[in-house]
Each structure stands twice: as structure tokens, then as C-alpha cells.
Design an enzyme around this catalytic site. Structure first.
Site, PDB file in Angstrom:
ATOM      1  N   ASP A  17     -15.783   7.037  21.314  1.00  0.00           N
ATOM      2  CA  ASP A  17     -14.333   7.105  21.062  1.00  0.00           C
ATOM      3  C   ASP A  17     -13.652   7.810  22.238  1.00  0.00           C
ATOM      4  O   ASP A  17     -13.035   8.845  22.066  1.00  0.00           O
ATOM      5  CB  ASP A  17     -14.039   7.837  19.744  1.00  0.00           C
ATOM      6  CG  ASP A  17     -14.601   9.256  19.712  1.00  0.00           C
ATOM      7  OD1 ASP A  17     -15.556   9.541  20.463  1.00  0.00           O
ATOM      8  OD2 ASP A  17     -14.090  10.087  18.933  1.00  0.00           O
ATOM      9  N   HIS A 247     -20.238  18.761  25.194  1.00  0.00           N
ATOM     10  CA  HIS A 247     -20.568  18.105  23.931  1.00  0.00           C
ATOM     11  C   HIS A 247     -21.305  16.777  24.142  1.00  0.00           C
ATOM     12  O   HIS A 247     -22.526  16.703  24.074  1.00  0.00           O
ATOM     13  CB  HIS A 247     -19.298  17.883  23.106  1.00  0.00           C
ATOM     14  CG  HIS A 247     -18.636  19.140  22.637  1.00  0.00           C
ATOM     15  ND1 HIS A 247     -19.293  20.106  21.907  1.00  0.00           N
ATOM     16  CD2 HIS A 247     -17.367  19.587  22.795  1.00  0.00           C
ATOM     17  CE1 HIS A 247     -18.456  21.099  21.622  1.00  0.00           C
ATOM     18  NE2 HIS A 247     -17.283  20.801  22.156  1.00  0.00           N
TER      19      HIS A 247
END
Length: 323
Positions: A17, A247
Site C-alpha cells: 500500500d 518498518h
């Protein structure tokens, strides 16, 4: 002629995303000769799925990759969607740098259909790297449950085992945005590795490293540096740190070198409603409780520690190479 590394490269489908940190992960993978990105599938999360698809096409082109892009789910499986993360990633998802659009087009296949097609074409060879909410993987399981036996591994960024969440005290964003999908993925009979906030909050990517990449690999490095500034400003204002947490790119580091991480096997269920919605509830291997919800579930490898310097060195070295 293909090199030996290219012939032996690990096949990846990256479900994404994008997202500034997604962009770091995707370009990290595309720059790695040990990895073969055979496709990008897109989902809602940091941005709407249409914007995610546009960004994935940009990243494939920037990474000089022929990987196709397949658009996926636009909303959670069973709940209303949460707001997108423009405050973290910018309105364009890429740090408000407004990079020129790609002329490439997405496939007509849905993300789930593409995952199924590629896994069945390459049984036992495809690793699914999940960087966002897990609706596409859940949908693929629903359409063809047997793919769980044919996927090499699922490596996902999400969850929190023993640390605080970033959407609530217990919930990490990717899991929080579609907890029903996450619960389906964690309890399916395939190999899953969870890289959650327990380790990603141990790793800080600084502008010093990004500037070195920019100097050594101007095309990709300039994009990474520029897109990261909005993201770094967010973390500086929120947490007072001089950099951004590492991340999504941690999943690529794991695919390249699992020895960077210490993992602990556990069964995982996800809370799907109420004040704890999105919590990854971790039951360590060998423990049992009167409540049976974790009994007879597949074990997930939960990453709990990481060698942050080695991982950041691997990222820098890989992205500093020109192709």
C-alpha cells in the site's frame, strides 16, 4: 546471460500500500540480485487502493523492473474502512514529492487472482511479502485454500507481540486496518513470519544513510531521500527521533538474511472487535490456557530481536549499487 544469483533468485510477490516505507522495501527488493520480484499486488492502507496502484507502477518503473502490478481490495473484509495515513505518508503516499506518473498499466487480474496464478505456476517457490493490511492474502485463501500448501513463506510487516501498538496501546496499523483478514492469514496452514513493532522500533534509518545512498545511486537515492523527508518529519514530531523506523523494508532484509533476526514460535489470534481490535494475541509455543482459541493452530515465527546495524548496512549496500 543470467548470473548464478539471478538463476537462483527467490521469487517474491510484494503485497503493498505504498507508502514511503513500502517504497523503501520495494526498491530494496528490486535492487537485490538474490530476489526476483515477480509482481506487486496493491491494497488500501496508507493510501486508497487506486493511489497505491499508481505508486506501485511508479516504483516498478523506477526500479527498472518488469514486475506486473495487480490491484486488490479497497476496503476491509468485514468492517468499515479506517482513514488513510496521509499525515504519515503525505497526500500522494510518497511524501508529497508528486513524482511523475508511470505510463504502465495494471493487470486486468485482481490481486488475489494474480497471487493464485503465480503460486500455482511456481508451486513451493513463491514468497509472499505483505506490507499492508492482509485482505488480498485472505481473499486468495478464500478463493483457493490449497495455495496455503503451495506458498513457500509469508513474511509480513505487522502486529505487536510484547510492545505497544501504534494505532492503540495494543494494535499495529496494518493489522488494525483489517483484523479479520489478519486472523485468517495467521491461522492458515502455511509458514508465516511476523515482523512487528517489537523489532521495527529497534531500527532507525537516518538521513545520513539516505544521503550516502543518494550519492552512490543518484536515481533511486534521490527518490528515497526526497520521499523520506515528510516521513522523517512525522517521526521527529511524534517521537522526537532523528530518522524513521525501519518498518516494511525489514521484511526484505529477512528474506535476504534471516540470521539478522531472533524469532520465537507462537500461535497468533487477532482481536476483531472492541477496545482491543487489531491486537495480535500471541501464545508462545508450549504454553496452554483454559481458553482454547490458540489450540492446534499453526505456529508463526515472531521476530523479537534484530541486529539493527547489520540490517541497515545491508539496506545501504544494496541500494548504493547502480544497475
Amino acid at each position: 546471460m543470467l548470473t548464478e544469483d539471478e538463476r537462483m533468485a527467490r521469487k517474491l510477490i510484494i503485497d503493498t500500500d505504498p507508502g514511503v516505507d513500502d517504497a523503501m522495501a520495494i526498491l530494496f527488493a528490486m535492487q537485490s540480485p538474490q530476489l526476483d520480484v515477480i509482481g506487486l499486488t496493491t491494497t488500501f492502507g496508507n493510501v486508497c487502493v487506486e493511489r497505491a496502484t499508481e505508486n506501485a507502477l511508479i516504483l516498478a518503473e523506477l526500479g527498472n523492473s518488469t514486475a506486473p502490478v495487480a490491484q486488490g481490495v479497497s476496503v476491509p473484509l468485514q468492517m468499515p474502512p479506517k482513514p488513510h495515513a496521509e499525515a504519515v505518508h503525505g497526500d500522494d503516499g510518497l511524501g508529497n514529492i508528486h513524482w511523475p506518473a508511470s505510463q504502465r498499466k495494471p493487470l486486468s487480474l485482481s490481486a488475489a487472482e494474480f497471487i493464485i496464478e503465480q503460486v500455482r505456476t511456481n508451486p513451493g517457490q513463491v514468497t509472499l511479502i505483505a506490507l499492508g493490511p492482509l485482505g488480498n492474502l485472505a481473499q486468495a485463501l478464500t478463493l483457493d485454500p490449497q495455495i496455503a500448501d503451495l506458498v513457500d513463506e509469508v513474511i509480513l510487516m505487522g502486529g505487536a507481540a510484547q510492545t505497544f501498538g501504534n494505532m492503540s496501546p495494543v494494535a499495529e496499523a496494518n493489522i488494525f486496518n483489517d483484523p479479520h483478514a489478519a486472523d485468517q492469514v495467521f491461522t492458515a496452514p502455511w509458514k508465516v513470519t511476523m515482523i512487528g513493532l517489537d523489532v521495527t522500533h529497534q531500527v532507525l534509518l537516518t538521513n545520513t544513510r539516505l544521503m550516502r545512498i543518494q550519492q552512490n545511486n543518484p536515481k533511486i537515492g534521490d527518490f528515497l531521500y526526497r520521499s523520506a523527508q515528510f516521513y522523517i518529519d512525522f517521526y521527529r514530531n511524534l517521537h522526537g527521533v532523528d530518522g524513521c523506523y525501519f518498518h516494511d523494508a525489514s521484511t526484505i532484509a529477512y528474506a535476504l538474511d534471516p540470521s539478522l533476526f531472533k524469532v520465537e514460535p507462537a500461535a497468533i489470534r487477532v482481536a476483531c472487535e472492541g477496545i482491543a481490535s487489531g491486537q495480535t494475541i500471541v501464545c508462545p509455543k508450549g504454553m496452554s490456557f483454559p481458553e482454547p482459541h490458540w489450540d492446534n493452530l499453526p505456529l508463526v515465527d515472531v521476530c523479537m530481536q534484530v541486529d539493527s546495524e547489520r540490517m541497515l548496512d545491508l539496506f545501504e549496500q544494496t541500494l548504493s549499487q547502480t544497475q
